[in-house]
Scaffold this motif. Structure first.
Motif, PDB file in Angstrom:
ATOM      1  N   UNK A 168       0.829  -1.207   0.000  1.00  0.00           N
ATOM      2  CA  UNK A 168       0.000   0.000   0.000  1.00  0.00           C
ATOM      3  C   UNK A 168       0.866   1.261   0.000  1.00  0.00           C
ATOM      4  N   UNK A 169       1.871   1.307   0.869  1.00  0.00           N
ATOM      5  CA  UNK A 169       2.677   2.523   0.971  1.00  0.00           C
ATOM      6  C   UNK A 169       3.719   2.623  -0.134  1.00  0.00           C
ATOM      7  N   UNK A 170       4.129   1.515  -0.695  1.00  0.00           N
ATOM      8  CA  UNK A 170       5.013   1.590  -1.854  1.00  0.00           C
ATOM      9  C   UNK A 170       4.276   2.241  -3.020  1.00  0.00           C
ATOM     10  N   UNK A 171       3.013   1.852  -3.214  1.00  0.00           N
ATOM     11  CA  UNK A 171       2.196   2.482  -4.243  1.00  0.00           C
ATOM     12  C   UNK A 171       1.980   3.961  -3.930  1.00  0.00           C
ATOM     13  N   UNK A 172       1.743   4.265  -2.656  1.00  0.00           N
ATOM     14  CA  UNK A 172       1.512   5.655  -2.246  1.00  0.00           C
ATOM     15  C   UNK A 172       2.736   6.519  -2.530  1.00  0.00           C
ATOM     16  N   UNK A 173       3.918   6.075  -2.116  1.00  0.00           N
ATOM     17  CA  UNK A 173       5.131   6.864  -2.339  1.00  0.00           C
ATOM     18  C   UNK A 173       5.488   6.954  -3.820  1.00  0.00           C
ATOM     19  N   UNK A 174       5.135   5.928  -4.574  1.00  0.00           N
ATOM     20  CA  UNK A 174       5.384   5.965  -6.017  1.00  0.00           C
ATOM     21  C   UNK A 174       4.543   7.054  -6.677  1.00  0.00           C
ATOM     22  N   UNK A 175       3.270   7.124  -6.318  1.00  0.00           N
ATOM     23  CA  UNK A 175       2.392   8.154  -6.877  1.00  0.00           C
ATOM     24  C   UNK A 175       2.837   9.544  -6.426  1.00  0.00           C
ATOM     25  N   UNK A 176       3.187   9.672  -5.130  1.00  0.00           N
ATOM     26  CA  UNK A 176       3.643  10.959  -4.604  1.00  0.00           C
ATOM     27  C   UNK A 176       4.913  11.401  -5.331  1.00  0.00           C
ATOM     28  N   UNK A 177       5.839  10.494  -5.547  1.00  0.00           N
ATOM     29  CA  UNK A 177       7.101  10.824  -6.217  1.00  0.00           C
ATOM     30  C   UNK A 177       6.860  11.267  -7.655  1.00  0.00           C
ATOM     31  N   UNK A 178       5.939  10.600  -8.335  1.00  0.00           N
ATOM     32  CA  UNK A 178       5.629  10.986  -9.717  1.00  0.00           C
ATOM     33  C   UNK A 178       4.988  12.363  -9.780  1.00  0.00           C
ATOM     34  N   UNK A 179       4.093  12.650  -8.820  1.00  0.00           N
ATOM     35  CA  UNK A 179       3.399  13.931  -8.830  1.00  0.00           C
ATOM     36  C   UNK A 179       4.326  15.075  -8.445  1.00  0.00           C
ATOM     37  N   UNK A 180       5.120  14.889  -7.389  1.00  0.00           N
ATOM     38  CA  UNK A 180       5.973  15.979  -6.916  1.00  0.00           C
ATOM     39  C   UNK A 180       7.134  16.248  -7.862  1.00  0.00           C
ATOM     40  N   UNK A 181       7.513  15.257  -8.667  1.00  0.00           N
ATOM     41  CA  UNK A 181       8.606  15.487  -9.616  1.00  0.00           C
ATOM     42  C   UNK A 181       8.210  16.459 -10.714  1.00  0.00           C
ATOM     43  N   UNK A 182       6.896  16.740 -10.824  1.00  0.00           N
ATOM     44  CA  UNK A 182       6.426  17.669 -11.851  1.00  0.00           C
ATOM     45  C   UNK A 182       6.268  19.093 -11.318  1.00  0.00           C
ATOM     46  N   UNK A 183       6.457  19.281  -9.991  1.00  0.00           N
ATOM     47  CA  UNK A 183       6.269  20.599  -9.396  1.00  0.00           C
ATOM     48  C   UNK A 183       7.326  21.570  -9.894  1.00  0.00           C
ATOM     49  N   UNK A 184       6.895  22.739 -10.281  1.00  0.00           N
ATOM     50  CA  UNK A 184       7.814  23.829 -10.628  1.00  0.00           C
ATOM     51  C   UNK A 184       8.448  23.723 -11.987  1.00  0.00           C
TER      52      UNK A 184
END
Length: 640
Positions: free
Chosen positions: A165-181
């Motif tokens: 569950x948390x591996x999927x969560x951190x994967x999605x978070x990492x993909x989303x935050x890598x697009x910031x800025x």
């Protein structure tokens, strides 16, 4: 040094900034894992199922819903915190881009950094969960009143569920935050720290609306309880008003109040108030959303924990039924003497002193139950209440039932017509002397208590296929200790299929409620602690996100003569507001809820409320002093 090593060193260099982010993530993983252990533990499932299907079903549902709730809230928390950290690193990204880093490489860097933090959080969280599993099982065993205990057990399914569950969560978070800025210009990234902040603005009308919404929400909740207006729409509207009012309070009213204080020159220019109020307005605007989330979630956690503590109290069960055992028997029941002998024999063998009373009810034409004065007084004295007296057959009293006591009914009809068994079928009238507040007869509705000689003349209510039973009540002082006896009696005196007799034990009902409320308490406390940890982490990384800007600001102010003592006072004021303003709002919201719960169920909530508030306040106070010490120490080193 390759790219992955560069990302790993970046995380190590910024370990102080990422500390709260990492610890909160690991803590969320640990709590999620503990829920999974409780959910998949075979002994826990078996014992809950044995004590009641409802407790087992609701407990399982509650654990699953709590896991979903923590998972969803963790997603938004991690997304918010990761985004906030990246905004602070704009200058760093600008320098790296000047040295030749492409957008693709920057996105890859951010992705690897987040995944490193995520993977380590998962490992640490599951490891800590395994370390504390036995402690939580012991606590759960006590709260759920499980006699057989809970052996240490770590289901492999719990490990894989949590990790996946948390591996999927951190994967999605990492993909989303890598697009910031990604759309920021290079110059804007490099000069992000030098860009001046806009003056905080607030609307006077929205500020007034915040007060109106809060007062309206509180008013509707009180009307819901005091006016007995049990409407889901009304309650939902009240909650919506309080939530929206809280949001406007932090985003509008707080900023408007600070601006109003700044206009008072005698206050504004007194000592360091100029610095305090000027910087406070910016902090309130920047942290308004965080304050709103912290206050709302903390209030929900307070209400959940307080309600569960109250529902698990044996005194609340005793308010609904003051008798340890109740045996209901019809006149055709041939086993009555045998069953009563079993009850009294088991109590004597167990070393319990008891008193037995009985009651037989007749009914008026309008369905009001009628009982003997002698039956009432015997039960009243056994329960420690005063006996009542009647001057003659023409007087009566009303013994309040559950419904009237819950609704706080105090009025009564001065005359009640009852039908005696006479040749001409005439009616006898009695004057109702008073209504008693003592709960004597465990009935839902009120009971009319009349003189014995009048009761004996009353006609029986004739209903085909039904005869009024006799109720035998047993008063036992330490009734919550009769659980073993109650179970034995429940097996030896099963309810008859033809309805000739029924056996009910208060300890069994309380035990089922205690298990269910114990599960709810485990759920609410753990969720509340997770939210509280997230709230503290919000404050931590907001402070360190502004740390570099604060350093420059205090360095400039120190050159104008700001002493170390004044710096300590300035920082303490700001941190006090950031740490305790949301907590204070949560206490106010939950305090209103506790008052209405007390009015609704007629059960004192003050002790539970004080215990909850003091516990969370002390935790917050310890955390406040720790952060204040580190923050001041860092500032003093920079200024020295």
């Amino acid at each position: 040094m390759n790219f992955r090593q560069f990302a790993f060193n970046n995380v190590l260099r910024k370990k102080r900034t990422y500390a709260a982010h990492f610890m909160s993530s690991a803590f969320a993983v640990m709590i999620f894992f503990i829920y999974a252990v409780l959910l998949y533990h075979p002994s826990l499932q078996g014992q809950l199922a044995a004590s009641g299907d409802t407790a087992s079903l609701l407990g399982t549902m509650g654990l699953k819903i709590s896991q979903y709730f923590i998972f969803i809230f963790s997603f938004f928390f991690l997304l918010y915190s990761a985004g906030a950290f990246l905004k602070v690193r704009k200058r760093e990204f600008g320098i790296l881009m000047m040295l030749g880093m492409s957008d693709k490489q920057r996105n890859r860097l951010v992705f690897i950094e987040n995944m490193i933090i995520g993977l380590v959080s998962i490992l640490v969280g599951i490891g800590a969960g395994i370390l504390f599993t036995k402690l939580f099982l012991l606590v759960s065993e006590r709260l759920l009143m499980l006699e057989e205990g809970l052996p240490f057990y770590v289901p492999i399914q719990a490990v894989w569920t949590t990790a996946g569950a948390f591996l999927l969560l951190f994967l999605v978070i990492s993909l989303l935050t890598s697009r910031v800025g990604k759309r920021h210009q290079l110059l804007e990234l490099i000069k992000s720290d030098e860009k001046p902040r806009e003056e905080p603005k607030a609307s006077v009308w929205l500020s007034l609306l915040a007060l109106v919404l809060l007062l309206a929400g509180y008013g509707m909740v009180f009307y819901f309880v005091l006016g007995r207006a049990f409407s889901l729409i009304l309650l939902s509207t009240a909650i919506g008003c309080v939530v929206l009012g809280t949001y406007l309070l932090f985003t509008q009213l707080s900023v408007y109040a600070i601006r109003a204080l700044k206009k008072k020159e005698r206050l504004f220019f007194r000592k360091i108030n100029l610095l305090t109020l000027s910087d406070l307005a910016y902090r309130m605007r920047d942290n308004a959303n965080m304050f709103f989330m912290v206050a709302t979630v903390t209030a929900v956690a307070f209400c959940g924990i307080g309600s569960c503590l109250a529902m698990g109290d044996p005194n609340l069960s005793e308010k609904e039924n003051p008798y340890a055992f109740t045996y209901t028997s019809h006149s055709s029941n041939e086993d009555e003497r045998n069953h009563l002998g079993q009850i009294e024999g088991r109590l004597t063998e167990g070393g319990f002193s008891y008193e037995r009373g009985s009651a037989y009810f007749k009914y008026t034409d309008d369905g009001l139950a009628v009982a003997k004065l002698s039956d009432y007084n015997r039960l009243a004295e056994a329960l420690g209440h005063e006996a009542e007296t009647l001057s003659g057959p023409g007087e009566a009293i009303i013994a309040s039932g559950v419904a009237s006591r819950a609704n706080k009914v105090t009025s009564f009809d001065p005359v009640a017509a009852i039908v005696p068994e006479t040749a001409n079928g005439g009616a006898a009238e009695v004057a109702v002397k008073k209504r008693t507040s003592s709960f004597i007869f465990s009935q839902y509705s009120d009971t009319l208590v009349v003189a014995d000689e009048l009761f004996d003349t009353l006609a029986e209510r004739e209903i085909e296929g039904w005869e009024e039973p006799t109720y035998y009540y047993y008063v036992v002082d330490d009734w919550e200790k009769t659980l073993r006896i109650a179970r034995e009696l429940n097996e030896s005196i099963p309810s008859s299929e033809d309805g000739q007799y029924f056996f009910d034990a208060l300890a069994l009902d309380w035990h089922k409620d205690k298990q269910l409320n114990g599960m709810l308490l485990i759920i609410s406390v753990l969720v509340g602690v997770v939210f509280f940890t997230f709230a503290a982490s919000f404050i931590y990384f907001r402070l360190y996100a502004d740390l570099e800007r604060d350093e420059k600001q205090y360095q400039m102010i120190s050159k104008l003569g700001l002493s170390g003592k004044e710096l300590n006072k300035l920082v303490t004021r700001q941190l006090t507001l950031m740490f305790f303003l949301p907590l204070a709002m949560a206490m106010i919201h939950s305090g209103v809820a506790f008052i209405n719960i007390k009015l609704l169920v007629q059960f004192p909530m003050l002790g539970n409320a004080i215990g909850i508030y003091v516990s969370f306040f002390l935790i917050q106070l310890i955390y406040f002093f720790m952060i204040r010490w580190r923050y001041l120490r860092h500032m003093q080193l920079k200024l020295s």
